[in-house]
Design a protein around this motif. Structure first.
Motif, PDB file in Angstrom:
ATOM      1  N   MET A   1     -18.786 -24.882   6.731  1.00 42.35           N
ATOM      2  CA  MET A   1     -17.893 -23.854   7.242  1.00 42.35           C
ATOM      3  C   MET A   1     -18.159 -23.589   8.717  1.00 42.35           C
ATOM      4  O   MET A   1     -17.239 -23.382   9.498  1.00 42.35           O
ATOM      5  N   ILE A   2     -19.454 -23.611   9.102  1.00 40.69           N
ATOM      6  CA  ILE A   2     -19.801 -23.381  10.507  1.00 40.69           C
ATOM      7  C   ILE A   2     -19.226 -24.495  11.378  1.00 40.69           C
ATOM      8  O   ILE A   2     -18.689 -24.240  12.465  1.00 40.69           O
ATOM      9  N   GLU A   3     -19.323 -25.740  10.897  1.00 38.42           N
ATOM     10  CA  GLU A   3     -18.784 -26.873  11.647  1.00 38.42           C
ATOM     11  C   GLU A   3     -17.277 -26.754  11.811  1.00 38.42           C
ATOM     12  O   GLU A   3     -16.722 -27.092  12.860  1.00 38.42           O
ATOM     13  N   LEU A   4     -16.584 -26.261  10.769  1.00 40.61           N
ATOM     14  CA  LEU A   4     -15.143 -26.087  10.845  1.00 40.61           C
ATOM     15  C   LEU A   4     -14.783 -25.037  11.889  1.00 40.61           C
ATOM     16  O   LEU A   4     -13.835 -25.214  12.665  1.00 40.61           O
ATOM     17  N   GLU A   5     -15.548 -23.946  11.938  1.00 39.59           N
ATOM     18  CA  GLU A   5     -15.291 -22.902  12.928  1.00 39.59           C
ATOM     19  C   GLU A   5     -15.483 -23.428  14.349  1.00 39.59           C
ATOM     20  O   GLU A   5     -14.704 -23.114  15.256  1.00 39.59           O
ATOM     21  N   ARG A   6     -16.524 -24.220  14.539  1.00 37.71           N
ATOM     22  CA  ARG A   6     -16.752 -24.806  15.858  1.00 37.71           C
ATOM     23  C   ARG A   6     -15.613 -25.744  16.251  1.00 37.71           C
ATOM     24  O   ARG A   6     -15.164 -25.752  17.407  1.00 37.71           O
ATOM     25  N   LEU A   7     -15.141 -26.509  15.281  1.00 40.54           N
ATOM     26  CA  LEU A   7     -14.056 -27.442  15.547  1.00 40.54           C
ATOM     27  C   LEU A   7     -12.779 -26.701  15.932  1.00 40.54           C
ATOM     28  O   LEU A   7     -12.087 -27.075  16.896  1.00 40.54           O
ATOM     29  N   LEU A   8     -12.469 -25.630  15.200  1.00 42.20           N
ATOM     30  CA  LEU A   8     -11.254 -24.867  15.478  1.00 42.20           C
ATOM     31  C   LEU A   8     -11.340 -24.125  16.808  1.00 42.20           C
ATOM     32  O   LEU A   8     -10.319 -23.806  17.421  1.00 42.20           O
ATOM     33  N   THR A   9     -12.534 -23.840  17.263  1.00 42.45           N
ATOM     34  CA  THR A   9     -12.714 -23.199  18.570  1.00 42.45           C
ATOM     35  C   THR A   9     -12.557 -24.216  19.695  1.00 42.45           C
ATOM     36  O   THR A   9     -11.960 -23.928  20.740  1.00 42.45           O
ATOM     37  N   ARG A  10     -13.091 -25.410  19.471  1.00 48.95           N
ATOM     38  CA  ARG A  10     -13.093 -26.425  20.527  1.00 48.95           C
ATOM     39  C   ARG A  10     -11.745 -27.135  20.683  1.00 48.95           C
ATOM     40  O   ARG A  10     -11.314 -27.438  21.807  1.00 48.95           O
ATOM     41  N   LEU A  11     -11.056 -27.403  19.586  1.00 47.37           N
ATOM     42  CA  LEU A  11      -9.832 -28.194  19.646  1.00 47.37           C
ATOM     43  C   LEU A  11      -8.739 -27.582  20.527  1.00 47.37           C
ATOM     44  O   LEU A  11      -8.154 -28.294  21.354  1.00 47.37           O
ATOM     45  N   PRO A  12      -8.417 -26.285  20.391  1.00 48.69           N
ATOM     46  CA  PRO A  12      -7.358 -25.730  21.257  1.00 48.69           C
ATOM     47  C   PRO A  12      -7.722 -25.823  22.740  1.00 48.69           C
ATOM     48  O   PRO A  12      -6.856 -26.090  23.575  1.00 48.69           O
ATOM     49  N   ILE A  13      -8.987 -25.614  23.053  1.00 51.32           N
ATOM     50  CA  ILE A  13      -9.414 -25.665  24.460  1.00 51.32           C
ATOM     51  C   ILE A  13      -9.269 -27.071  25.016  1.00 51.32           C
ATOM     52  O   ILE A  13      -8.739 -27.275  26.120  1.00 51.32           O
ATOM     53  N   GLU A  14      -9.727 -28.059  24.251  1.00 52.22           N
ATOM     54  CA  GLU A  14      -9.650 -29.440  24.716  1.00 52.22           C
ATOM     55  C   GLU A  14      -8.202 -29.919  24.797  1.00 52.22           C
ATOM     56  O   GLU A  14      -7.842 -30.671  25.715  1.00 52.22           O
ATOM     57  N   ALA A  15      -7.363 -29.499  23.850  1.00 50.53           N
ATOM     58  CA  ALA A  15      -5.956 -29.873  23.880  1.00 50.53           C
ATOM     59  C   ALA A  15      -5.264 -29.274  25.099  1.00 50.53           C
ATOM     60  O   ALA A  15      -4.466 -29.932  25.772  1.00 50.53           O
ATOM     61  N   ALA A  16      -5.573 -28.007  25.388  1.00 51.32           N
ATOM     62  CA  ALA A  16      -4.988 -27.350  26.560  1.00 51.32           C
ATOM     63  C   ALA A  16      -5.428 -28.044  27.847  1.00 51.32           C
ATOM     64  O   ALA A  16      -4.623 -28.268  28.759  1.00 51.32           O
ATOM     65  N   ASP A  17      -6.700 -28.397  27.949  1.00 55.10           N
ATOM     66  CA  ASP A  17      -7.200 -29.100  29.129  1.00 55.10           C
ATOM     67  C   ASP A  17      -6.470 -30.431  29.319  1.00 55.10           C
ATOM     68  O   ASP A  17      -6.124 -30.820  30.443  1.00 55.10           O
TER      69      ASP A  17
END
Length: 316
Positions: A1-17
């Protein structure tokens, strides 16, 4: 679950960049604003990502007692012996259901709607192999003439069948053969591999002189085969032998392409001296739909010309 939260936090930022980097706005303020807005948490207004949707993945249901649970009258013993050796898994219930339809004496057509990795290829390849085994006295009599056409929309999908077909046909030592026929098939070959692998037809010259029972190709090559004088011997030597036409990735046939394919399939039946009612059509897809099956049956009937009452739907 922790890994999923990290992924959901990182993906929008990287996609926006990535998007802002491709757009290259001259204003640094605009670039910063877009990164902040598009890189918001998943599900927030303006974010690149919606809230995650989780779906449980259920395993495909194997039949009870595995290979021993199959009706002995369904498949030839030589077919079962070959499949036991080459398949690491016991058959699934939806595969056996497809076999029970496609292995009958009377032509029946099937549309298989099942997920990726569920063994859709085995749903039609097993009945094809079994019919060839039965027609060749248990795989001892060499067959000529196309019995099965397997149509794939991409050459990569055609090539992906190489390993499976080789492992299934090699035990019969050349009595049962196949050919991968696309634009890259050479006119003639004298390679040592062709002599060491008699279960595969490697070139067009051999294909025309001695057509194998299974021909794996695409719509373009099939169209050429019907009109090209060089390929006429394939049809002449396959008169009244065609039993199966397989349409893989059936969901890709929509609109004008589906209309063109439906006309082509009717021409194919005529060219091989058959009526649509004499051919077993098989369509497979992981995304073609669910429901009561009425629309799927109509889809395959309209596409192939097979009698509607002889079209069945198999769900994974």
């Amino acid at each position: 679950m922790i890994e999923l939260e990290r992924l959901l936090t990182r993906l929008p930022i990287e996609a926006a960049d990535a998007v802002v980097g491709m757009a290259r706005p001259k204003s640094t303020d605009l670039a910063r604003h877009l990164r902040e807005r598009l890189g918001a948490a998943a599900g927030d207004k303006g974010s690149f990502l919606s809230e995650p949707y989780l779906e449980g993945a259920f395993p495909w249901l194997p039949i009870e007692r595995g290979w021993d649970g199959i009706d002995p009258s369904l498949l030839h013993p030589k077919t079962v012996e070959t499949l036991r050796r080459v398949s690491p898994y016991p058959p699934y219930a939806h595969q056996v259901e497809a076999w029970s339809k496609l292995c009958t004496d009377d032509p029946v057509s099937v549309i298989v709607s099942s997920g990726t990795g569920s063994g859709k290829t085995e749903c039609f390849l097993t009945p094809i192999l079994d019919r060839l085994v039965k027609s060749s006295d248990g795989g001892s009599k060499r067959l000529t003439g196309v019995r099965a056409l397997m149509l794939y929309p991409l050459n990569a999908l055609i090539a992906s069948q190489e390993e499976r077909l080789a492992s299934w046909f090699a035990p019969f030592g050349g009595a049962l053969r196949y050919c991968l026929y696309n634009g890259e098939t050479p006119e003639e070959t004298r390679s040592a591999r062709a002599r060491s692998e008699p279960w595969k037809v490697f070139d067009r010259k051999t294909l025309r002189h001695d057509p194998p029972p299974v021909l794996v190709t695409n719509i373009t090559m099939l169209e050429y085969m019907l009109i090209r004088q060089k390929d006429e011997p394939i049809l002449a030597r396959s008169e009244n032998t065609l039993d199966y036409i397989v349409l893989d990735e059936a969901h890709s046939y929509i609109g004008a392409q589906a209309a063109e394919l439906s006309l082509l399939l009717r021409r194919v039946a005529l060219a091989f001296g058959r009526e649509p009612s004499q051919i077993r059509y098989v369509a497979t897809s992981a995304t073609i739909g669910t429901g009561d099956g009425g629309e799927l049956r109509r889809f395959l009937q309209d596409l192939s010309g097979a009698p509607k009452e002889n079209v069945h739907v198999v769900y994974g």
